[in-house]
Scaffold this active site. Structure first.
Site, mmCIF file in Angstrom:
data_model
loop_
_atom_site.group_PDB
_atom_site.id
_atom_site.type_symbol
_atom_site.label_atom_id
_atom_site.label_comp_id
_atom_site.label_asym_id
_atom_site.label_seq_id
_atom_site.Cartn_x
_atom_site.Cartn_y
_atom_site.Cartn_z
ATOM 1 N N ASP A 79 45.221 40.412 4.863
ATOM 2 C CA ASP A 79 45.620 40.063 6.224
ATOM 3 C C ASP A 79 45.178 38.628 6.479
ATOM 4 O O ASP A 79 44.365 38.075 5.728
ATOM 5 C CB ASP A 79 44.944 41.009 7.233
ATOM 6 C CG ASP A 79 45.294 40.671 8.672
ATOM 7 O OD1 ASP A 79 46.457 40.342 8.941
ATOM 8 O OD2 ASP A 79 44.390 40.720 9.541
ATOM 9 N N SER A 80 45.685 38.050 7.550
ATOM 10 C CA SER A 80 45.255 36.710 7.937
ATOM 11 C C SER A 80 43.766 36.689 8.295
ATOM 12 O O SER A 80 43.129 35.655 8.221
ATOM 13 C CB SER A 80 46.057 36.256 9.148
ATOM 14 O OG SER A 80 45.932 37.218 10.174
ATOM 15 N N TYR A 134 47.467 33.345 11.745
ATOM 16 C CA TYR A 134 48.725 32.900 11.143
ATOM 17 C C TYR A 134 49.857 32.877 12.193
ATOM 18 O O TYR A 134 50.835 32.171 12.041
ATOM 19 C CB TYR A 134 49.183 33.884 10.049
ATOM 20 C CG TYR A 134 48.459 33.836 8.718
ATOM 21 C CD1 TYR A 134 47.292 33.098 8.520
ATOM 22 C CD2 TYR A 134 48.964 34.567 7.630
ATOM 23 C CE1 TYR A 134 46.657 33.094 7.291
ATOM 24 C CE2 TYR A 134 48.337 34.561 6.400
ATOM 25 C CZ TYR A 134 47.180 33.826 6.233
ATOM 26 O OH TYR A 134 46.559 33.830 5.014
ATOM 27 N N GLY A 135 49.703 33.703 13.214
ATOM 28 C CA GLY A 135 50.816 34.063 14.090
ATOM 29 C C GLY A 135 51.426 32.942 14.903
ATOM 30 O O GLY A 135 52.508 33.093 15.455
ATOM 31 N N CYS A 176 49.517 42.978 7.592
ATOM 32 C CA CYS A 176 49.649 41.870 8.546
ATOM 33 C C CYS A 176 51.086 41.856 9.053
ATOM 34 O O CYS A 176 52.028 41.690 8.261
ATOM 35 C CB CYS A 176 49.317 40.554 7.843
ATOM 36 S SG CYS A 176 49.535 39.109 8.887
ATOM 37 N N THR A 218 52.533 39.662 10.804
ATOM 38 C CA THR A 218 53.112 38.322 10.709
ATOM 39 C C THR A 218 53.641 38.045 9.307
ATOM 40 O O THR A 218 54.781 37.607 9.135
ATOM 41 C CB THR A 218 52.031 37.282 11.101
ATOM 42 O OG1 THR A 218 51.470 37.665 12.357
ATOM 43 C CG2 THR A 218 52.613 35.903 11.179
ATOM 44 N N GLU A 233 39.007 39.080 17.444
ATOM 45 C CA GLU A 233 38.153 38.442 16.430
ATOM 46 C C GLU A 233 36.836 37.945 17.048
ATOM 47 O O GLU A 233 35.871 37.710 16.340
ATOM 48 C CB GLU A 233 38.894 37.298 15.719
ATOM 49 C CG GLU A 233 40.091 37.770 14.895
ATOM 50 C CD GLU A 233 39.856 37.794 13.362
ATOM 51 O OE1 GLU A 233 38.966 37.115 12.863
ATOM 52 O OE2 GLU A 233 40.623 38.527 12.678
ATOM 53 N N CYS A 283 50.862 44.266 15.293
ATOM 54 C CA CYS A 283 49.890 43.393 14.623
ATOM 55 C C CYS A 283 48.691 44.279 14.332
ATOM 56 O O CYS A 283 48.280 45.082 15.186
ATOM 57 C CB CYS A 283 49.527 42.254 15.569
ATOM 58 S SG CYS A 283 48.046 41.346 15.093
ATOM 59 N N THR A 284 48.135 44.138 13.138
ATOM 60 C CA THR A 284 47.080 45.079 12.728
ATOM 61 C C THR A 284 45.746 44.844 13.457
ATOM 62 O O THR A 284 44.824 45.640 13.317
ATOM 63 C CB THR A 284 46.867 45.015 11.207
ATOM 64 O OG1 THR A 284 46.771 43.638 10.812
ATOM 65 C CG2 THR A 284 48.019 45.686 10.475
ATOM 66 N N HIS A 285 45.668 43.761 14.230
ATOM 67 C CA HIS A 285 44.475 43.597 15.074
ATOM 68 C C HIS A 285 44.535 44.503 16.314
ATOM 69 O O HIS A 285 43.507 44.841 16.885
ATOM 70 C CB HIS A 285 44.372 42.153 15.586
ATOM 71 C CG HIS A 285 43.817 41.179 14.594
ATOM 72 N ND1 HIS A 285 44.521 40.760 13.496
ATOM 73 C CD2 HIS A 285 42.621 40.542 14.553
ATOM 74 C CE1 HIS A 285 43.783 39.883 12.825
ATOM 75 N NE2 HIS A 285 42.632 39.737 13.438
HETATM 76 N N1 DGL Z 1 46.736 40.960 11.811
HETATM 77 C C1 DGL Z 1 47.709 39.904 11.858
HETATM 78 C C2 DGL Z 1 49.077 40.490 12.150
HETATM 79 O O1 DGL Z 1 49.263 41.644 11.950
HETATM 80 C C3 DGL Z 1 47.213 38.885 12.796
HETATM 81 C C4 DGL Z 1 48.125 37.709 12.866
HETATM 82 C C5 DGL Z 1 47.546 36.376 13.063
HETATM 83 O O2 DGL Z 1 46.742 35.961 12.247
HETATM 84 O O3 DGL Z 1 47.955 35.706 14.015
HETATM 85 O O4 DGL Z 1 50.005 39.863 12.543
#
Ligand code: DGL
Length: 271
Positions: free
Chosen positions: A11-12, A43-44, A74, A76, A152, A186-188
């Site tokens: 993931d990012s 990353y988003g 992720c 994204t 985060e 998004c996995t967050h």
């Molecule tokens: N967990 C990432 C996702 O699912 C986070 C994206 C990010 O880094 O912006 O999109």
């Protein structure tokens, strides 16, 4: 690569750990190697080119660990980086397909909401995946760029006024559109599940992309006959691209347990 090899997950940042937590439930005997690009998260809000370049480096690193299955945990990367499985010749899943299948089976009124990063929403990836399954479903998308930094940084309490205000603001258009199913794209975002559920109300079903993806990994393991024969519980190694200072604290939020060993820092730009 053999059945004893690990499942590679990336993931990012640390959001993909929501998928790892579920993987340890669905596939307790599998070893896992996790990479979180903590030095370059988020990353988003980046361009397609940058996200793809980062994703390719992330996969090259995981491939150096002799993995048997690749999971982009992720939203994204899954949305913009193309079919990484084809490119790297390895059984692969991102979060899109498993999540879209689950949402299309869950909705009763045919109105599905999707929340994700800006890059994910701009790509309309979930919308396309859902309408590929059933063109009559209506999909309403909303990007929530403040959610990743909130999570985060540990802002996750459902009673925190800052958290609640941000969540209410982003979700208002989806409530207006009367969605009955909401994809946490998004996995967050599963970390904010409680407050999202409060705001959406009890008639809306939340679909957790991390959980659905972990469930799909079980299907991949069976399909390719790759189950690890070991009787004991699998191990998990963690790699990140920034310093390890906050890793334990934040990873603990995602995994629901503390992690103090098998955590390493790597230079992702070398891959
Ligand atoms: N967990 C990432 C996702 O699912 C986070 C994206 C990010 O880094 O912006 O999109």
């Amino acid at each position: 690569m053999s059945e004893n090899s690990a499942i590679g997950v990336f993931d990012s940042g640390l959001g993909g750990l929501t998928a790892v937590k579920e993987l340890t439930q669905f596939l307790p005997h599998e070893n896992i190697v996790y990479f979180g690009d903590t030095g370059r998260v988020p990353y988003g809000n980046r361009s397609r080119e940058t996200i793809t370049r980062y994703a390719l480096q992330d996969v090259r690193f995981l491939k150096s660990k002799d993995i048997k299955i690749l999971i982009a945990a992720c939203g994204t990367v899954s949305s913009v980086a193309g079919d990484l499985g084809k490119e790297f010749h390895i059984p692969y899943t991102g979060v899109l397909k498993p999540t879209a299948i689950s949402a299309s089976q869950t909705t009763r009124n045919g109105r599905i909401g999707v929340i994700g990063t800006t890059a994910t929403v701009n790509s309309s990836s979930y919308k396309k995946a859902i309408q590929n399954i059933n063109p009559s479903l209506q999909v309403f998308q909303q990007d929530c760029p403040l959610f990743v930094p909130l999570v985060e940084n540990g802002f996750i309490d459902r009673n925190d006024i800052v958290v609640r205000t941000v969540v209410e603001r982003y979700l208002a258009p989806l409530i207006e559109n009367q969605v009955d199913t909401l994809i946490l794209g998004c996995t967050h975002y599963p970390i904010l599940k409680d407050v999202i559920a409060d705001v959406m109300g009890e008639n809306v079903t939340l679909i957790d992309s991390g959980r659905e993806t972990a469930r799909y990994a079980l299907h991949l393991i069976e399909k390719y006959n790759l189950a690890n024969p070991q009787k004991e519980n699998g191990s998990c190694e963690y790699y990140v691209s920034d310093n390890l200072d906050n890793f334990s604290k934040i990873a603990g939020i995602f995994l629901g347990k503390s992690v103090n060993q098998d955590v390493h820092q790597i230079k992702i730009e070398h891959y």
